[in-house]
Design an enzyme around this catalytic site. Structure first.
Site, PDB file in Angstrom:
ATOM      1  N   TRP A   1       0.851  -1.185   0.000  1.00 39.53           N
ATOM      2  CA  TRP A   1       0.000   0.000   0.000  1.00 39.53           C
ATOM      3  C   TRP A   1       0.888   1.237   0.000  1.00 39.53           C
ATOM      4  CZ3 TRP A   1      -1.693   2.721   4.898  1.00 39.53           C
ATOM      5  CH2 TRP A   1      -2.618   3.728   4.626  1.00 39.53           C
TER       6      TRP A   1
ATOM      7  N   ASP B   1      -1.193  -5.534   9.308  1.00 39.82           N
ATOM      8  CA  ASP B   1      -2.113  -4.466   8.902  1.00 39.82           C
ATOM      9  C   ASP B   1      -3.387  -5.166   8.437  1.00 39.82           C
ATOM     10  OD1 ASP B   1      -3.454  -2.272   7.978  1.00 39.82           O
ATOM     11  OD2 ASP B   1      -1.950  -1.655   6.506  1.00 39.82           O
TER      12      ASP B   1
ATOM     13  N   LYS C   1     -13.454  -0.078   5.394  1.00 41.09           N
ATOM     14  CA  LYS C   1     -14.019  -0.926   4.347  1.00 41.09           C
ATOM     15  C   LYS C   1     -15.160  -1.799   4.857  1.00 41.09           C
ATOM     16  CE  LYS C   1     -10.676   0.423   1.551  1.00 41.09           C
ATOM     17  NZ  LYS C   1      -9.795   1.180   2.464  1.00 41.09           N
TER      18      LYS C   1
END
Length: 462
Positions: free
Chosen positions: A190, A271, A307
């Site tokens: 990311w 993560d 999300k």
């Protein structure tokens, strides 16, 4: 800063000349009108009748600040908005869209918010560590409510500003208490991971992850690089739905990764941005973290609810540190709070209350799981349809099965920068230049069009 003009109707010409002479004297090198570099100030003149006055204008103190480059992901959305084509498609930003490609607010979130209004809850400051009910709920979601690590109180949890803020607090803890320790980050990862550790002044390097030849996992390279890292390094791992590739290790591979990290005395740093949103199962998507916890390993884990609950703008997440003892967890939590206090003082309450209400209410919790399955199912559906179109339309021997092997909202297409540019310039499909597309922004109706664009870009642009 321009000095203000004064109207002086009663001032004589000789007085005006005297004023101008004084200005000339003050503009001699070394005078107070000069900056450190002895550069004169720019002068502007304004006339008020018979009187002319010189006005000093300072150059900006910020002239040495250069223009920052645009964000590579948010810049995609800006370009998309400027495009007037009816065929345009935004597959850059990782945000869930409906089949009509509209933002989606979960029904259970609206119910939780209505409950908050009915209760008339106030807007008082939260403690530094955040909402207690949220911290309890988020740790239980991550590790499992019956996990011994929670009963033994070995997890230090504080609410953070979504995943990014939680990572940043953890990075500050590493910089302060593990000086010189390096963080290993997957290649690719990311885009914000490197920025976070750079700003926290934590050194990092990459471990091999993506194999462009197979558009799959370079597992041997990953294991080799983790083995070669200095003992006690932090290994940043995506708990599920790897961003940007969508490629996850298998359960057997996770076991081997844990073996190597344990042998090298490394510290795993997870993560977890997509728990429940990747497979549709909260437990399945947390299995990697729980595997390491079951081995008795200390670890870090950042969480996000952007999300899986669609709380993008609420900035709600957490940083968890699993320690070897309850006493260590108390000390670690105290230092996490110490870092958070001057950084943002305390976190926002609205999103945390939504999470706590959803998890704490059995009816809401079951409804949330149903909605997550629906969202994950829609992404799986367009992934399958995209593959079907690619396989049917491409008459070459190209194997597109990697699309189905990937998981989560992203797919790594294998397209290079020039090919990705062609996707945008010719087909009006906006994506990041590394070839990543967000399937959450794709509708079933657009799958054929996207397949045509990918095939054209892959075969006709080098």
């Amino acid at each position: 800063m321009a000095s203000s003009m004064m109207s002086l109707p009663s001032v004589s010409p000789s007085a005006a000349l005297s004023f101008q002479d004084k200005c000339k004297d003050k503009l001699k090198p070394g005078s107070a009108f000069f900056g450190k570099e002895k550069q004169p100030l720019s002068m502007k003149t304004k006339s008020h009748g018979r009187v002319t006055m010189a006005v000093a204008v300072n150059t900006s103190r910020f002239d040495n600040i250069t223009m920052a480059p645009p964000d590579p992901i948010l810049g995609v959305s800006e370009a998309f908005k400027a495009d007037t084509s009816d065929m345009k498609l935004n597959l850059g930003v990782g945000a869930y869209r409906t089949e009509e490609l509209q933002p989606y607010v979960l029904k259970v979130v609206k119910k939780a918010e209505n409950l908050m209004l009915e209760r008339g809850e106030n807007k008082e400051y939260l403690p530094i560590e955040g909402l207690a009910a949220f911290n309890k709920a988020t740790a239980e979601l991550l590790f499992g409510a019956d996990n011994p690590v929670l009963h033994e109180q070995r997890v230090a949890t504080i609410q953070g500003l979504s995943g990014t803020g939680s990572l940043r607090v953890a990075a500050a803890l590493i910089e302060r208490y593990f000086p010189g320790a390096k963080v290993l980050i997957s290649a690719p990862t990311w885009g914000n991971h490197k920025n976070i550790f750079n700003d926290a002044r934590v050194p990092w390097s990459e471990y091999r992850y993506y194999d462009p030849k197979t558009v799959g996992l370079d597992f041997e390279g990953m294991i080799s690089d983790i083995k070669e890292a200095p003992e006690g390094s932090f290994i940043l791992l995506h708990g599920c739905a790897h961003n940007p590739t969508g490629i996850d290790p298998t359960p057997e591979q996770w076991e081997k990764i844990a073996d190597v990290i344990q042998e090298k005395n490394h510290i795993p740093f997870f993560d977890v941005a997509y728990q429940g949103f990747a497979s549709g199962s909260l437990d399945e998507d947390a299995s990697s973290v729980r595997l390491f916890a079951a081995r008795g390993m200390e670890l870090f884990c950042a969480q996000s609810y952007s999300k899986n609950l669609g709380l993008y703008a609420e900035r709600v997440g957490a940083i968890n540190v699993l320690c070897s003892s309850a006493e260590a967890a108390v000390r670690v939590k105290s230092q996490l709070k110490r870092i958070a206090r001057p950084m943002y003082s305390n976190p926002p309450v609205h999103g945390a209350r939504i999470v706590a209400n959803v998890v704490g209410n059995p009816d809401f919790f079951n409804e949330w799981k149903d909605e997550m399955e629906m969202m994950a199912g829609r992404i799986k559906s367009v992934r399958q349809k995209l593959y079907n179109n690619l396989a049917a339309k491409d008459k070459s021997e190209k194997d597109w099965s990697f699309v189905l092997k990937q998981i989560g909202m992203f797919s790594f297409t294998g397209l290079n920068k020039a090919q990705s540019d062609n996707m945008t310039d010719k087909w009006h499909i906006y994506m990041t230049k590394d070839g990543r597309i967000s399937l959450a922004g794709l509708s079933a109706a657009k799958c054929e069009y996207l397949a045509d664009a990918i095939i054209d870009s892959y075969h006709n642009v080098s």
